[in-house]
Motif scaffolding. Structure first.
Motif, PDB file in Angstrom:
ATOM      1  N   ASP A  13       0.824  -1.209   0.000  1.00  0.00           N
ATOM      2  CA  ASP A  13       0.000   0.000   0.000  1.00  0.00           C
ATOM      3  C   ASP A  13       0.863   1.267   0.000  1.00  0.00           C
ATOM      4  OD1 ASP A  13      -2.227  -1.618  -0.046  1.00  0.00           O
ATOM      5  OD2 ASP A  13      -2.817  -1.222   2.022  1.00  0.00           O
ATOM      6  N   VAL A  14       1.981   1.243   0.728  1.00  0.00           N
ATOM      7  CA  VAL A  14       2.895   2.397   0.735  1.00  0.00           C
ATOM      8  C   VAL A  14       3.421   2.650  -0.670  1.00  0.00           C
ATOM      9  CG1 VAL A  14       5.164   3.227   1.510  1.00  0.00           C
ATOM     10  CG2 VAL A  14       3.607   2.169   3.163  1.00  0.00           C
ATOM     11  N   THR A  15       3.917   1.605  -1.318  1.00  0.00           N
ATOM     12  CA  THR A  15       4.580   1.782  -2.613  1.00  0.00           C
ATOM     13  C   THR A  15       3.612   1.968  -3.774  1.00  0.00           C
ATOM     14  OG1 THR A  15       4.770  -0.613  -2.931  1.00  0.00           O
ATOM     15  CG2 THR A  15       6.630   0.514  -1.874  1.00  0.00           C
ATOM     16  N   SER A  16       2.330   1.632  -3.568  1.00  0.00           N
ATOM     17  CA  SER A  16       1.363   1.792  -4.652  1.00  0.00           C
ATOM     18  C   SER A  16       0.479   3.024  -4.484  1.00  0.00           C
ATOM     19  CB  SER A  16       0.501   0.534  -4.796  1.00  0.00           C
ATOM     20  OG  SER A  16      -0.252   0.313  -3.622  1.00  0.00           O
ATOM     21  N   GLY A  17       0.875   3.911  -3.553  1.00  0.00           N
ATOM     22  CA  GLY A  17       0.165   5.169  -3.405  1.00  0.00           C
ATOM     23  C   GLY A  17      -1.159   5.080  -2.672  1.00  0.00           C
ATOM     24  N   LYS A  18      -1.347   4.046  -1.868  1.00  0.00           N
ATOM     25  CA  LYS A  18      -2.611   3.863  -1.148  1.00  0.00           C
ATOM     26  C   LYS A  18      -2.542   4.311   0.307  1.00  0.00           C
ATOM     27  CE  LYS A  18      -4.060   0.022  -4.049  1.00  0.00           C
ATOM     28  NZ  LYS A  18      -4.366  -1.398  -4.095  1.00  0.00           N
ATOM     29  N   GLY A  19      -1.542   5.117   0.653  1.00  0.00           N
ATOM     30  CA  GLY A  19      -1.448   5.637   2.019  1.00  0.00           C
ATOM     31  C   GLY A  19      -2.615   6.549   2.338  1.00  0.00           C
ATOM     32  N   SER A  43      -1.890  -7.050  13.471  1.00  0.00           N
ATOM     33  CA  SER A  43      -1.930  -5.990  12.467  1.00  0.00           C
ATOM     34  C   SER A  43      -0.568  -5.316  12.336  1.00  0.00           C
ATOM     35  CB  SER A  43      -2.989  -4.948  12.837  1.00  0.00           C
ATOM     36  OG  SER A  43      -2.590  -4.218  13.973  1.00  0.00           O
ATOM     37  N   VAL A  44      -0.398  -4.636  11.216  1.00  0.00           N
ATOM     38  CA  VAL A  44       0.799  -3.836  10.981  1.00  0.00           C
ATOM     39  C   VAL A  44       0.343  -2.482  10.443  1.00  0.00           C
ATOM     40  CG1 VAL A  44       2.903  -3.570   9.617  1.00  0.00           C
ATOM     41  CG2 VAL A  44       2.285  -5.808  10.527  1.00  0.00           C
ATOM     42  N   SER A  45       0.845  -1.419  11.044  1.00  0.00           N
ATOM     43  CA  SER A  45       0.576  -0.060  10.583  1.00  0.00           C
ATOM     44  C   SER A  45       1.908   0.639  10.357  1.00  0.00           C
ATOM     45  CB  SER A  45      -0.244   0.713  11.621  1.00  0.00           C
ATOM     46  OG  SER A  45      -1.498   0.111  11.791  1.00  0.00           O
ATOM     47  N   LEU A  46       2.089   1.159   9.170  1.00  0.00           N
ATOM     48  CA  LEU A  46       3.300   1.895   8.811  1.00  0.00           C
ATOM     49  C   LEU A  46       2.959   3.371   8.680  1.00  0.00           C
ATOM     50  CD1 LEU A  46       4.603  -0.481   6.001  1.00  0.00           C
ATOM     51  CD2 LEU A  46       5.379  -0.369   8.381  1.00  0.00           C
ATOM     52  N   PHE A  47       3.775   4.225   9.263  1.00  0.00           N
ATOM     53  CA  PHE A  47       3.619   5.673   9.168  1.00  0.00           C
ATOM     54  C   PHE A  47       4.791   6.189   8.347  1.00  0.00           C
ATOM     55  CE2 PHE A  47       1.168   4.282  12.669  1.00  0.00           C
ATOM     56  CZ  PHE A  47       0.037   5.079  12.642  1.00  0.00           C
ATOM     57  N   PHE A  48       4.485   7.020   7.342  1.00  0.00           N
ATOM     58  CA  PHE A  48       5.515   7.410   6.388  1.00  0.00           C
ATOM     59  C   PHE A  48       5.184   8.750   5.753  1.00  0.00           C
ATOM     60  CE2 PHE A  48       2.217   5.302   4.035  1.00  0.00           C
ATOM     61  CZ  PHE A  48       2.191   5.898   2.787  1.00  0.00           C
ATOM     62  N   TYR A  49       6.169   9.282   5.045  1.00  0.00           N
ATOM     63  CA  TYR A  49       5.935  10.449   4.200  1.00  0.00           C
ATOM     64  C   TYR A  49       6.613  10.203   2.858  1.00  0.00           C
ATOM     65  CZ  TYR A  49      10.636  12.216   5.363  1.00  0.00           C
ATOM     66  OH  TYR A  49      11.986  12.362   5.524  1.00  0.00           O
ATOM     67  N   GLY A  53       9.019  11.255  -4.904  1.00  0.00           N
ATOM     68  CA  GLY A  53       8.805   9.883  -5.360  1.00  0.00           C
ATOM     69  C   GLY A  53       9.368   8.812  -4.448  1.00  0.00           C
ATOM     70  N   ASP A  54      10.056   9.197  -3.376  1.00  0.00           N
ATOM     71  CA  ASP A  54      10.583   8.225  -2.416  1.00  0.00           C
ATOM     72  C   ASP A  54       9.673   8.161  -1.194  1.00  0.00           C
ATOM     73  OD1 ASP A  54      12.869   7.634  -3.958  1.00  0.00           O
ATOM     74  OD2 ASP A  54      13.917   9.375  -3.141  1.00  0.00           O
ATOM     75  N   HIS A  55       9.639   6.998  -0.545  1.00  0.00           N
ATOM     76  CA  HIS A  55       8.815   6.777   0.638  1.00  0.00           C
ATOM     77  C   HIS A  55       9.737   6.604   1.845  1.00  0.00           C
ATOM     78  CE1 HIS A  55       5.846   5.929  -2.429  1.00  0.00           C
ATOM     79  NE2 HIS A  55       6.611   4.956  -2.877  1.00  0.00           N
ATOM     80  N   TYR A  56       9.454   7.339   2.918  1.00  0.00           N
ATOM     81  CA  TYR A  56      10.270   7.286   4.127  1.00  0.00           C
ATOM     82  C   TYR A  56       9.413   6.798   5.288  1.00  0.00           C
ATOM     83  CZ  TYR A  56      13.560   9.980   1.381  1.00  0.00           C
ATOM     84  OH  TYR A  56      14.416  10.390   0.405  1.00  0.00           O
TER      85      TYR A  56
END
Length: 89
Positions: A13-19, A43-49, A53-56
């Motif tokens: 979901d992070v890499t496919s723009g579904k955040g 469950s797993v929840s990732l928080f990022f920005y 074009g890069d995901h952190y």
């Protein structure tokens, strides 16, 4: 489903723009997004920005409720996204 499968889905979901938006939370001037998979302690929840074009990924944890997450696996040394913090949306 195990946590590894949920991690894979959240990363997808992070890499496919579904955040999803994470309210008014910001990190280093960037709006924070999150991607989750699964329920409860598996469950797993990732928080990022995203930037240029890069995901952190800045924190990882799990659902406590439908709009609350604990950063049980990984977090920053301090601030809203510190390890063991709770994020309320």
């Amino acid at each position: 489903m195990n946590r590894l499968a949920n991690l894979k889905q959240a990363l997808n979901d992070v890499t496919s723009g579904k955040g999803k938006a994470t309210g008014a939370y910001r990190f280093n001037g960037h709006p924070v997004l999150h991607a989750s998979s699964g329920n409860g302690e598996k469950s797993v929840s990732l928080f990022f920005y995203d930037e240029n074009g890069d995901h952190y990924i800045i924190a990882m944890g799990e659902h406590v409720s439908s709009d609350s997450y604990t950063l049980s696996d990984y977090g920053q040394p301090d601030g809203s996204f510190r390890e063991d913090a709770t994020i309320e949306l």
